[in-house]
Enzyme design. Structure first.
Site, mmCIF file in Angstrom:
data_model
loop_
_atom_site.group_PDB
_atom_site.id
_atom_site.type_symbol
_atom_site.label_atom_id
_atom_site.label_comp_id
_atom_site.label_asym_id
_atom_site.label_seq_id
_atom_site.Cartn_x
_atom_site.Cartn_y
_atom_site.Cartn_z
ATOM 1 N N CYS A 115 15.150 -33.358 -10.632
ATOM 2 C CA CYS A 115 14.837 -34.398 -11.612
ATOM 3 C C CYS A 115 13.361 -34.463 -11.949
ATOM 4 C CB CYS A 115 15.298 -35.757 -11.094
ATOM 5 S SG CYS A 115 14.298 -36.379 -9.721
ATOM 6 N N CYS A 185 28.122 -27.140 -3.607
ATOM 7 C CA CYS A 185 27.351 -26.248 -4.486
ATOM 8 C C CYS A 185 26.029 -25.881 -3.828
ATOM 9 C CB CYS A 185 27.107 -26.886 -5.850
ATOM 10 S SG CYS A 185 25.704 -28.002 -5.914
ATOM 11 N N CYS A 188 21.717 -29.536 -3.468
ATOM 12 C CA CYS A 188 21.011 -30.648 -2.821
ATOM 13 C C CYS A 188 20.698 -30.346 -1.365
ATOM 14 C CB CYS A 188 21.888 -31.905 -2.875
ATOM 15 S SG CYS A 188 23.341 -31.783 -1.799
ATOM 16 N N CYS A 220 23.568 -36.312 -3.757
ATOM 17 C CA CYS A 220 24.475 -35.166 -3.796
ATOM 18 C C CYS A 220 25.580 -35.527 -4.779
ATOM 19 C CB CYS A 220 25.073 -34.912 -2.409
ATOM 20 S SG CYS A 220 26.364 -33.666 -2.427
ATOM 21 N N CYS A 222 28.328 -33.507 -5.182
ATOM 22 C CA CYS A 222 29.571 -32.791 -4.873
ATOM 23 C C CYS A 222 30.360 -33.389 -3.711
ATOM 24 C CB CYS A 222 29.271 -31.347 -4.491
ATOM 25 S SG CYS A 222 28.396 -30.403 -5.719
ATOM 26 N N ALA A 872 28.831 -28.317 -11.781
ATOM 27 C CA ALA A 872 29.130 -28.151 -13.217
ATOM 28 C C ALA A 872 30.013 -29.296 -13.717
ATOM 29 C CB ALA A 872 29.810 -26.814 -13.448
ATOM 30 N N MET A 1113 31.163 -22.807 -8.002
ATOM 31 C CA MET A 1113 30.262 -23.901 -8.399
ATOM 32 C C MET A 1113 30.287 -25.010 -7.362
ATOM 33 S SD MET A 1113 32.502 -24.807 -11.734
ATOM 34 C CE MET A 1113 34.282 -24.948 -11.664
ATOM 35 N N SER A 1155 41.309 -27.413 -12.564
ATOM 36 C CA SER A 1155 41.786 -27.309 -11.172
ATOM 37 C C SER A 1155 42.617 -26.049 -10.956
ATOM 38 C CB SER A 1155 42.626 -28.541 -10.774
ATOM 39 O OG SER A 1155 41.938 -29.709 -11.077
ATOM 40 N N GLU A 1336 40.294 -31.711 -9.689
ATOM 41 C CA GLU A 1336 40.139 -32.866 -10.563
ATOM 42 C C GLU A 1336 40.925 -34.123 -10.177
ATOM 43 O OE1 GLU A 1336 41.330 -30.408 -13.911
ATOM 44 O OE2 GLU A 1336 39.584 -31.153 -14.966
HETATM 45 S S1 FES Z 1 26.466 -29.941 -2.599
HETATM 46 FE FE1 FES Z 1 25.237 -31.662 -2.999
HETATM 47 S S2 FES Z 1 24.883 -31.510 -5.110
HETATM 48 FE FE2 FES Z 1 26.282 -29.934 -4.767
HETATM 49 S S1 FES Z 2 13.174 -32.969 -8.091
HETATM 50 FE FE1 FES Z 2 11.854 -34.106 -6.906
HETATM 51 S S2 FES Z 2 12.972 -35.858 -6.459
HETATM 52 FE FE2 FES Z 2 14.215 -34.848 -7.898
#
Ligand code: FES
Ligand code: FES
Ligand SMILES: Cc1cc2nc3c(=O)[nH]c(=O)nc-3n(C[C@H](O)[C@H](O)[C@H](O)COP(=O)(O)OP(=O)(O)OC[C@H]3O[C@@H](n4cnc5c(N)ncnc54)[C@H](O)[C@@H]3O)c2cc1C
Length: 1408
Positions: A115, A185, A188, A220, A222, A872, A1113, A1155, A1336
């Site tokens: 972000c 994915c 994170c 996260c 996912c 995704a 993904m 799915s 899904e």
């Molecule tokens: S595993 Fe956390 S954002 Fe995809």
């Molecule tokens: S990329 Fe730094 S907090 Fe989201």
């Protein structure tokens, strides 16, 4: 004095990364607190006399002015360490943040961009610093995206690559998140790992609360967080666990045992044999940096970048001189405000001052009257200081400290608290700062200092002059803040309400203080401040006037509420919207203060009346301890070979690489020689003619190479998406804010972005904008066809029904918020028009075709490569193909490789999301609860282009029945064309929206009949062999089984009774419970999409390379495919590799969506493997005892081909809309979910106490992956239905363009008890190994939380005398929920609406 040796051991980190806290040691809170004293005379010894001035200019050293200097520094400029390696930068650019520096310059790509604004935690790294004052080394988690590298001098950075790797040794923080299935994915994951690592570095045996607090700054999209919590829970010391099981360990099962088998049931991950924490594995703090810190404490530095100059003074005097010379220059401390201004608002500062080594800014002193805290202290330091002060002051003097601490604990995430400073927060003068209302109410003062002298300034209403303006003069700095101890008979409390419980800026907050006459309830003094209700904090002076001098009792407070209505006025158009809610919150918070004060007076025996029992819970916080989840799945048959992995909970095959940062995503690919960066220019108008695009200024900018406009496209200028043309770049007209108009290509990302900002587009506005669904309906603005379906005679059945009810519900849109934004790298090969495209997409073939058509070349010249995708959820199909095509045009035009990675804000603006839907219905039913007729209408907000919205509208009609057999049923749906950014596919593809409509209808029927919604659900559910409304035959047996089992597992009847009692006993806290089913069709109704191909090579050494058309993904497709290949070839998974998905290996792929990924690709791989295994049969027969490797080598020598393709031709699914019949799905996945919530009716805040789900997914190929999909999609659904809210301005501009404004669920939103049961004994002959698609369906089950909230609201409304159906739109945000509760305070606001909130002003946001 303060002991200063040793490493600080505080989980939250004691100090700002950049600060030198004086006077706080690692002692226990109490003993250390006793030690807090003013520092000795060393402070005054600091002066300019011994400072250093070293000036660096980009590329060369231009001026050296020093009195004393360590030679190394002079030559080397900025010195810091990364993962134990020394970095020297002679000419760092002040605008460079650590994140791009790590990723681009050092090629440490494990740290991710999510972000860029401190809101997601994907970029978390650890920074360590040595403090020469107290000889301590401290470790902090920080957001690398907000940390200027210039601020790193003397620091040591540890990234995910620096703590462990798959090649050397894993760190337990990496191993446990991977093995607990906490990485899907994986985008994170490095950030999670680094937050946990830093916590462990400071505190090897954290409590669960410390774990969740340490991770609260990480998002996260996912996993649904549960597996991450369970993985990291293993670090908790048993005796220090959350104690949720009473005295037993929170990790223990009901028998008290901890292990892989609970009550004979397999657990998803084995906690035995996990790597222990080994401190010797940690990098040591570089001794050189200690020496540097000792020798150069006072050196000032200057770095001159391309546009900005960075000056880091070595002393206070020098800082004051600099402030006098550059009064407009901001002071950069944590950079959490100024950094965002520069980055997102384009604010330019020629000079930046960074006084992070000015000791006086970090000084902490304690006096009997209170604590004086240096303005440079980070929130973590202030927290620590307050904790110690609470321990050292007599309890009656600690009210103010406690109130401030409460706010700090919830300010941002841990990474923000570690760097954001007290002075920065005050100087930023946010209208909703969490600190300023308490500081103001609590009589705090600050010292403002300049060359002209110092002055003590009260922090009060006169201090805050307006938005981001204070009484601090431009040439002054804030030196320190004095926080007074509360006096005898003085009570201070702080309140905050935010859209998410953690890591979210407050909607409204408050600081309130009352001082009583001794042993009396008569108010001597009172002070009340609110944040979030104006351009700056607001003093409720009218309330105070009403209350002062009067006894604290109902009559006094009643007058206070009345006065508050005048004190806090918000115009209907007030920025931030939520006007009624915010005003009602101010009243509710005052009411809570009232109760807390009454409690205080009661404890002091001053107020002798009991607080009514029903109100006591009003001041209790909602519960928050997350208990271990329970996951039940079927074991494999005893006869299954040990090596055969199918049906076992195998860890995601890339989880370890993801946890170590080794996993490669699109933007991790190295820079290619000559590479350019592409930045998109978007429309700022919702509907306008383009008169002129002037990019002459952009082209003049250094580094800018070219600008791409529609006329540059050599081939097709439009993409045809399901029959509708969509312009790649707007040429003559724009139809939404955010539509792509042109793109600037430059030699770097910064240059491209600056170039894009210089492009001037002249518009002629067109007046007929359509934003809302009402407007679209009125103007008949639709993408055709509109859809219709029906069975039975609805009109007659409605006439015959005993009761008829008409209702409606609106479901807001949803942003995909995949953590990895849209990313592309297009490389022209240089001959025969070939293009290699690396990208993050769910549908490489679609992009391949798009690029080929755009460039006017055959598809065989374009190859698309996808290693993995960082999430995704439907958002990386159509929009991706358009962005990739534009990037390809730039590569084509310039002949150079071009990279495009969208910023989070751009991604949210450009790429659209889930379609908002307005559902209306008329339902006929009998008194016994049987629904005889239902007539639905759905309006889908498509946005400015059709994209897939027409198909979404189609799928809505195919799922409108959900799990209910309604004999007379009719539905109509239409995709509405509006001037908002075009929406697209999103997990569930319209199904969650339409299912919410029917479930809401059922709830209305129940409320009409005064019955439980689950009774109405059960009465109307499909129960035996049935036909859907489109005449598809199916057997709902497993649906009914899921329903019965869920009711039983959730113990719904007993809990309902307990909830009824709770609701009777509590006035403003209510509980609700709801159970909802799903029947979800799997597969594509467009038959041709139900196919897949695979290519399998066996190499001479026996290793196997599998390629297939599906995309990894995060959903674990490659892992499942590996399991399939392992079973079919009868070899271990370690011999099987899946490298990437490429259109070169497998052509004409279908999207990984609906799915259907495993169903289709698993079958194709199975086919290929079976072919190869058969080919080996003669060899195997000849040498039955041979090894796999023997057979393969023999096959090769015998000239047997060891490579083949596999193919799956799926079922011929169809839907005949003329006849209104078909078989659009291969089969149904069923599930039922029960959730219980506790709601604070005064604030609309809720907590999911427990969720139980029973899901039928046939025989799971991999229970850990399937449960991961179930939990992750449930949490995404919980976000959709209760939190995630897109806001558009009245001119159609998306406000919510980042995690700061758009809240997806976080750790704090996980149900406190989260149980998932896979239905036993289910099978499915229609999919591979009898499994079922699951990506899904369970998203909709998140609606159980919505309906539980609705039940809690219904209980509140009952108290207010309101019964029967009521409208609660989705998402059920705290605003909507609180207003629906119809409390005394919301009513006061609504009744007064004719007053201050009314008016003709346009509301701040559209109601689309
Ligand atoms: S595993 Fe956390 S954002 Fe995809
Ligand atoms: S990329 Fe730094 S907090 Fe989201
Ligand atoms: C993701 C995120 C979440 C957040 N959540 C919250 C939240 O929940 N609650 C909340 O209250 N805030 C929140 N904030 C805001 C945060 O608290 C402030 O941005 C922070 O306190 C500012 O301090 P800083 O050191 O980073 O200031 P900087 O960004 O370094 O500076 C900000 C401004 O303050 C001035 N300044 C700094 N120090 C001084 C000084 N000593 N004297 C004079 N002027 C000075 C600078 O000149 C500059 O104009 C959040 C911020 C982010 C990025």
């Amino acid at each position: 004095m303060f002991p200063g040796n040793g490493v600080q051991r505080n989980a939250t980190g004691f100090r700002s990364v950049f600060s030198c806290l004086v006077g706080v040691s690692e002692m226990s809170a109490q003993s250390a607190a006793r030690c807090i004293k003013p520092r000795d005379s060393k402070e005054t010894a600091l002066s300019m006399g011994s400072s250093w001035n070293v000036v660096f200019h980009s590329g060369r050293q231009v001026c050296i002015n020093f009195m004393k200097m360590a030679e190394q520094t002079l030559e080397d400029g900025l010195i810091f360490y990364v993962n134990g390696k020394k970095i020297m930068e002679k000419n760092p650019d002040p605008e460079t943040m650590l994140l791009p520096y790590l990723r681009k310059k050092l090629r440490l790509t494990g740290t991710k961009y999510g972000c860029g604004g401190g809101g997601c935690g994907a970029c978390t790294v650890m920074v360590s610093r040595y403090d020469p004052q107290n000889k301590n080394i401290s470790h902090f988690s920080v957001n690398a995206c907000l940390l200027p590298i210039c601020q790193l001098h003397g620091g040591a950075v540890t990234t995910v690559e620096g703590i462990g790797s798959t090649k050397t040794k894993l760190h337990p923080a990496q191993e446990r998140i991977a093995k607990a299935h906490g990485s899907q994915c994986g985008f994170c994951t490095p950030g999670m790992v680094m937050s946990m690592y830093t916590l462990l570095r400071n505190n090897p045996k954290p409590t669960l609360e410390e774990v969740t607090e340490g991770l609260a700054g990480n998002l996260c999209r996912c996993t649904g967080y549960r597996p991450i919590v369970d993985g990291y829970r293993t670090f908790c010391e048993r005796e220090k666990c959350c104690q949720i099981n009473g005295t037993a360990c929170c990790m223990a099962n009901e028998n008290g045992s901890v292990g892989p088998v609970v009550n004979g049931q397999l657990e998803l991950f084995n906690k035995d044999g996990l790597l222990p924490l080994d401190p010797t594995q940690d990098l040591i703090f570089p001794p050189e940096l200690m020496r540097l810190a000792e020798s150069q404490e006072r050196i000032s530095q200057k770095f001159i970048g391309e546009r900005m100059t960075w000056i880091s003074p070595g002393s206070l005097d020098e800082l004051l001189q600099l402030k006098a010379d550059h009064p407009q220059a901001p002071i950069v401390m944590g950079n959490t405000n100024i950094g965002l201004d520069i980055k997102f608002k384009g604010i330019f500062h020629p000079v930046l001052l960074s006084p992070t080594r000015v000791h006086e800014l970090f000084k902490v002193t304690q006096k009997p009257e209170g604590v004086c805290v240096g303005a440079g202290c980070s929130m973590s330091v202030v927290k620590s200081v307050l904790e110690k002060s609470i321990g050292s002051f007599p309890p009656e003097n600690t009210h103010m400290f406690r109130a401030l601490l409460q706010q700090i604990n919830l300010l941002g995430g841990q990474q923000i608290r570690n760097v954001a400073t007290l002075g920065g927060n005050i100087a930023s003068a946010y209208p909703n700062s969490d600190l300023t209302p308490v500081l103001a109410a609590g009589r705090c003062t600050l010292v403002a200092l300049s060359k002209e002298g110092r002055r003590r300034v009260p922090i009060d209403k006169d201090f805050f002059l307006g938005f981001a303006k204070t009484a601090v003069k431009p040439n002054e700095i804030i030196l320190s803040v004095f926080i007074p101890a509360s006096r005898k008979d003085e009570v201070v409390h702080a309140f905050r309400h935010a859209p998410r419980k953690e890591n979210a800026l407050a909607t409204v907050n408050a600081g309130m203080r009352v001082w009583f006459n001794e042993n009396s309830s008569v108010v001597k003094d009172i002070s009340i401040y609110y944040g979030g209700v104006g351009t700056t904090i607001v003093s409720a002076e009218g309330v105070c006037k009403q209350i002062i001098g009067r006894p604290w009792e109902d009559a006094t407070l009643s007058d206070g509420y009345g006065a508050l209505m005048d004190d806090v006025t918000l115009m209907a158009s007030a920025p931030g919207g939520k006007v009624d809610f915010r005003r009602s919150l101010t009243l509710s918070l005052l009411f809570k203060f009232n109760l807390l004060v009454l409690q205080y007076l009661q404890e002091k025996n001053v107020f002798l009346k009991e607080i009514p029992k029903g109100l006591q819970s009003t001041i209790q916080p909602l519960p928050k301890h997350i208990q271990p989840g329970y996951q039940e799945f079927q074991n494999v048959l005893e006869t299954q070979l040990a090596q055969d992995p199918v049906g076992r909970p195998m860890v995601h095959r890339s989880a370890l690489s993801q946890a170590t940062g080794e996993a490669v995503y699109c933007d991790d690919l190295p820079h290619i020689d000559g590479e350019l960066f592409l930045a998109i220019v978007t429309s700022s108008r919702a509907h306008a003619k383009i008169i002129r695009i002037d990019f002459s200024e952009a082209l003049k900018l250094p580094g800018v190479v070219d600008v791409v406009i529609a006329d540059d496209i050599p081939g097709k200028k439009c993409r045809n998406i399901v029959g509708f043309n969509e312009e790649l770049l707007a040429k003559s007209e724009v139809t939404c804010v955010g539509q792509m108009v042109c793109a600037v290509v430059a030699d770097s990302e910064a240059h491209a972005k600056r170039g894009a900002a210089l492009v001037k587009i002249t518009y002629e506005d067109l007046q007929d904008c359509i934003f809302t669904l009402e407007e679209a309906i009125e103007k008949q603005s639709f993408f055709l066809p509109k859809w219709k379906i029906g069975r039975g005679d609805v009109e007659k059945a409605l006439e015959d029904a005993e009761q008829v009810y008409e209702g409606e519900i609106r479901i807001g849109g949803q942003e995909h918020f995949y953590l990895e934004t849209q990313s592309f790298l297009v490389v022209p090969v240089g001959e025969e028009q070939e293009m290699k495209v690396y990208l993050s997409t769910q549908h490489p073939t679609f992009t391949q075709v798009a690029i080929a058509e755009t460039l006017g070349i055959p598809s065989n010249r374009v190859s698309c490569h996808v290693k993995r995708v960082g999430g995704a959820f439907g958002g990386k199909v159509t929009k991706t193909s358009i962005l990739a095509s534009i990037t390809a045009v730039a590569a084509w035009k310039t002949g150079r490789p071009v990279r495009c990675v969208l910023e989070r804000g751009e991604d949210m603006l450009i790429t659209g999301g889930r379609n908002p839907v307005w559902g209306k219905y008329k339902v006929g039913f009998m008194k016994n609860g049987r629904i005889t007729a239902a007539d639905f209408q759905y309006y889908v907000n498509a946005g400015n282009t059709a994209d897939e919205s027409v198909l979404v509208a189609e799928k809505i009609l195919l799922h409108l029945d959900n799990a209910y057999n309604i004999p007379n049923l009719r539905g109509q749906s239409a995709a509405c064309r509006t001037n908002l950014p075009s929406n697209t596919a999103f997990r569930g593809f319209g199904v969650p929206q339409c299912m919410l409509v029917i479930e809401n209808m059922i709830t209305d029927v129940a409320h009409k009949l005064g019955r439980r919604p689950e009774e109405i659900r059960e009465i109307n559910m499909y129960k035996e062999l049935s036909l859907t409304h489109y005449k598809m035959k199916f057997d709902p047996e497993n649906l009914v089984r899921c329903w019965e089992e869920c009711k039983e597992k959730a113990d719904i009847h007993r809990r309902r009774q307990a909830i009824d009692i709770f609701n009777k006993e509590n006035q403003y806290k209510k509980k609700g419970i709801a159970i909802v089913p799903i029947k979800y069709g799997i597969g594509f109704s467009m038959s041709f999409l139900n196919q897949a191909a695979a290519l399998v090579h066996i190499y001479n050494d026996g290793s196997v390379l599998v390629s297939h058309g599906g995309i990894e993904m995060g959903q674990g497709l490659h892992t499942k495919v590996q399991q399939v290949a392992s079973r079919e070839l009868n070899i271990p998974t370690s011999l099987i590799h899946i490298s990437e998905t490429s259109t070169e290996c497998v052509p004409n792929t279908c999207p990984s969506a609906a799915s259907f990924g495993t169903d289709a690709n698993g079958m194709a791989v199975q086919d290929a493997c079976q072919i190869l295994y058969k080919r080996l049969e003669p060899i195997r027969k000849k040498n039955p005892n041979g090894t796999w490797q023997n057979w393969i080598m023999t096959a090769f020598l015998e000239k047997i081909s060891l490579s083949t393709t596999g193919y799956y031709r799926g079922q011929d699914l169809y839907m005949d809309w003329e006849k209104q019949e078909g078989k659009p799905y291969a089969y149904f996945t069923y599930g039922v979910c029960c959730s219980e919530v506790e709601l604070d009716c005064l604030t609309g805040e809720y907590r999911t106490l427990r969720t139980d789900m029973v899901v039928d997914i046939g025989r799971s190929i991999n229970p850990s992956i399937d449960i991961g999909q179930i939990e992750g999609s449930f949490i995404q659904g919980l976000g959709l239905f209760t939190m995630e809210e897109l806001k558009f301005s009245p001119s159609g501009m998306l406000y919510t363009r980042g995690p700061g404004q758009y809240k997806i669920p976080s750790f704090c939103d996980v149900p406190l008890k989260f149980n998932v049961y896979l239905l036993a004994g289910s099978s499915n002959p229609l999919a591979i190994y009898s499994s079922k698609g699951i990506g899904e369906p369970c998203l909709f089950l998140g609606s159980s939380v919505f309906f539980a909230i609705k039940e809690a609201v219904a209980a509140a409304r009952k108290d207010a005398g309101l019964t029967g159906p009521f409208t609660l739109n989705s998402p059920a945000t705290p605003e909507r929920t609180c207003l629906a509760c119809a409390t005394r305070f919301t009513n006061m606001v609504l009744q007064s609406k004719a007053g201050s909130t009314s008016g003709s002003a346009q509301p701040w946001a559209l109601d689309i």
